[in-house]
Design a protein around this motif. Sequence first.
Motif, PDB file in Angstrom:
ATOM      1  N   ILE A 223      29.600  36.293  33.516  1.00  0.00           N
ATOM      2  CA  ILE A 223      29.812  35.042  32.790  1.00  0.00           C
ATOM      3  C   ILE A 223      31.118  35.092  32.019  1.00  0.00           C
ATOM      4  O   ILE A 223      31.852  34.105  31.946  1.00  0.00           O
ATOM      5  CB  ILE A 223      28.618  34.774  31.854  1.00  0.00           C
ATOM      6  CG1 ILE A 223      27.351  34.568  32.668  1.00  0.00           C
ATOM      7  CG2 ILE A 223      28.886  33.573  30.959  1.00  0.00           C
ATOM      8  CD1 ILE A 223      26.128  34.275  31.838  1.00  0.00           C
ATOM      9  N   VAL A 224      31.432  36.238  31.429  1.00  0.00           N
ATOM     10  CA  VAL A 224      32.674  36.370  30.660  1.00  0.00           C
ATOM     11  C   VAL A 224      33.891  36.130  31.547  1.00  0.00           C
ATOM     12  O   VAL A 224      34.897  35.556  31.109  1.00  0.00           O
ATOM     13  CB  VAL A 224      32.735  37.755  29.993  1.00  0.00           C
ATOM     14  CG1 VAL A 224      34.087  37.979  29.329  1.00  0.00           C
ATOM     15  CG2 VAL A 224      31.606  37.901  28.984  1.00  0.00           C
ATOM     16  N   ARG A 225      33.793  36.521  32.815  1.00  0.00           N
ATOM     17  CA  ARG A 225      34.927  36.351  33.726  1.00  0.00           C
ATOM     18  C   ARG A 225      35.094  34.908  34.207  1.00  0.00           C
ATOM     19  O   ARG A 225      36.127  34.557  34.762  1.00  0.00           O
ATOM     20  CB  ARG A 225      34.773  37.282  34.932  1.00  0.00           C
ATOM     21  CG  ARG A 225      34.967  38.754  34.594  1.00  0.00           C
ATOM     22  CD  ARG A 225      35.090  39.583  35.851  1.00  0.00           C
ATOM     23  NE  ARG A 225      33.842  39.598  36.607  1.00  0.00           N
ATOM     24  CZ  ARG A 225      32.906  40.531  36.493  1.00  0.00           C
ATOM     25  NH1 ARG A 225      33.080  41.528  35.632  1.00  0.00           N
ATOM     26  NH2 ARG A 225      31.799  40.476  37.227  1.00  0.00           N
ATOM     27  N   MET A 226      34.077  34.077  34.008  1.00  0.00           N
ATOM     28  CA  MET A 226      34.159  32.697  34.475  1.00  0.00           C
ATOM     29  C   MET A 226      34.919  31.839  33.457  1.00  0.00           C
ATOM     30  O   MET A 226      34.774  32.032  32.246  1.00  0.00           O
ATOM     31  CB  MET A 226      32.750  32.112  34.677  1.00  0.00           C
ATOM     32  CG  MET A 226      31.938  32.826  35.743  1.00  0.00           C
ATOM     33  SD  MET A 226      30.272  32.141  35.925  1.00  0.00           S
ATOM     34  CE  MET A 226      30.655  30.539  36.625  1.00  0.00           C
ATOM     35  N   PRO A 227      35.747  30.909  33.925  1.00  0.00           N
ATOM     36  CA  PRO A 227      36.465  30.025  32.989  1.00  0.00           C
ATOM     37  C   PRO A 227      35.494  29.075  32.291  1.00  0.00           C
ATOM     38  O   PRO A 227      34.530  28.591  32.901  1.00  0.00           O
ATOM     39  CB  PRO A 227      37.445  29.275  33.884  1.00  0.00           C
ATOM     40  CG  PRO A 227      36.871  29.365  35.252  1.00  0.00           C
ATOM     41  CD  PRO A 227      36.118  30.659  35.329  1.00  0.00           C
ATOM     42  N   GLU A 228      35.755  28.823  31.032  1.00  0.00           N
ATOM     43  CA  GLU A 228      34.861  27.967  30.254  1.00  0.00           C
ATOM     44  C   GLU A 228      34.728  26.559  30.831  1.00  0.00           C
ATOM     45  O   GLU A 228      33.613  26.015  30.873  1.00  0.00           O
ATOM     46  CB  GLU A 228      35.329  27.903  28.802  1.00  0.00           C
ATOM     47  CG  GLU A 228      34.395  27.092  27.908  1.00  0.00           C
ATOM     48  CD  GLU A 228      34.795  27.172  26.452  1.00  0.00           C
ATOM     49  OE1 GLU A 228      34.256  26.382  25.652  1.00  0.00           O
ATOM     50  OE2 GLU A 228      35.642  28.018  26.107  1.00  0.00           O
ATOM     51  N   PRO A 229      35.824  25.910  31.293  1.00  0.00           N
ATOM     52  CA  PRO A 229      35.645  24.566  31.872  1.00  0.00           C
ATOM     53  C   PRO A 229      34.685  24.536  33.053  1.00  0.00           C
ATOM     54  O   PRO A 229      33.933  23.565  33.230  1.00  0.00           O
ATOM     55  CB  PRO A 229      37.070  24.174  32.284  1.00  0.00           C
ATOM     56  CG  PRO A 229      37.952  24.981  31.394  1.00  0.00           C
ATOM     57  CD  PRO A 229      37.253  26.273  31.205  1.00  0.00           C
ATOM     58  N   ALA A 230      34.706  25.582  33.878  1.00  0.00           N
ATOM     59  CA  ALA A 230      33.795  25.617  35.020  1.00  0.00           C
ATOM     60  C   ALA A 230      32.339  25.733  34.564  1.00  0.00           C
ATOM     61  O   ALA A 230      31.449  25.080  35.122  1.00  0.00           O
ATOM     62  CB  ALA A 230      34.164  26.784  35.936  1.00  0.00           C
TER      63      ALA A 230
END
Length: 432
Positions: A223-230
């Motif tokens: 989850i940390v690696r995922m961009p916040e907008p996504a």
Amino acid sequence: MDAGRGSRMALCLWWPGFELELERVRTPSLADPPLALPTVGDRRRIEMGCALAASFGVEPGMIVSQAIALCPSLVLCEPDPDFHDAARDRIAEVFRDWSPVVEQSVDRGRFFVGVDGLERLYGPPERQIAGLRARLEALSPWLAASARIGCAPGKFAAWVAARSAESARSTGSAGSGRPGAAVCVAPADLAAFLAPQPVDVLPVSPRMVERLKRLGVERLAGIVRMPEPALVSQFGADGRRALAWARGTRIDRVRPEAPARPIRVALDFPSPIGQLELLHAALDRLIGRALAHPRRRGKSVRGLRVSASLEDGGSWSIRAIAREPTSEPERLGAFLRSRIALDRPCRAVETLRLELFRFGPASAQTGLFDPKEGAARVLGSLETKDGELLPAFRRAARVLRLRLGAAALYRVLELEPNSRLPERRHALMEIA
């Protein structure tokens, strides 16, 4: 410690299968067989099962007959919420004597204790945990030996640490596999500690967890690696909160609970009663006694709990929060009878108890067709002498509009009563 603002550093004390373990302590003959706690009602299901029952395939939500077919030696413990709640309250009192900031979870077997500033009294976290264990030991050796304890910044991280203590105990990790394992996480190590944790620990909906796993995200590090907008586009506000929890940037403080002073009344029956009409009559009598209590005067009632001691052992209880506070016995009686119809006692009742635990401001409610002084007295009239709608009727109209998402009630207005065209004589106006 500023108890009003809560505590940033938290201890989480957790007893897995709290209710079933209490039954084992109360009845030593249940120490070895697989146990399960069923729900109440006509179509009973498994609410909770022990680890041994789970090894046979017994899962929560399973029909009781199906669970017994998978595990013929399964022992069903009769629900006894009064006994379980009393044990939880005794544990909470022990914690409140140790710290001014104690918060209970919805789960009976989970507590959060704020420890900001307590290092001056009790020393570092390891000594604090040892001191709490000593207090639990005085209450029950089982409580001290079986508690899983996590210490970390915020309630979420402390809960994850307590889960890690349970995992360490079950796998027999060195230094943590002993009874009552504990895991302490320093603020500087929080992000590194959370990264390898499974996404199941997130306090979000099961559907979101399932979707994350379908996307290949099994750990919080993913989850940390995922961009916040996504994340926000996929999961909305839950995605933003999950990212903050996974990064360790969201710290949910432990908030102290106000000491409860509930009003309790009880009624013992000469012989157990099983008829619903007699139960309703007894409940009406208890409502009248509770409303007449001196501590209730000047306040309305919103939170109620009805419990009963059942024939041949066990107990039954329902807890209800009214949508609007009221002090009218007829409204409270109708509200509780509707709840009892959905979840009635499974056996005859020996003792019926009523508890008022949440109160509101003074209430002088009237019915829609029972206006106050100065209003129209004709049955069925919804207007005052000045032509205004009754406040109670306006409130009911607003509630209907919120529930249905559109106007549900209209008012007929005269426009041109002498007009030749019928559609010009009257009009409908929404009541908001």
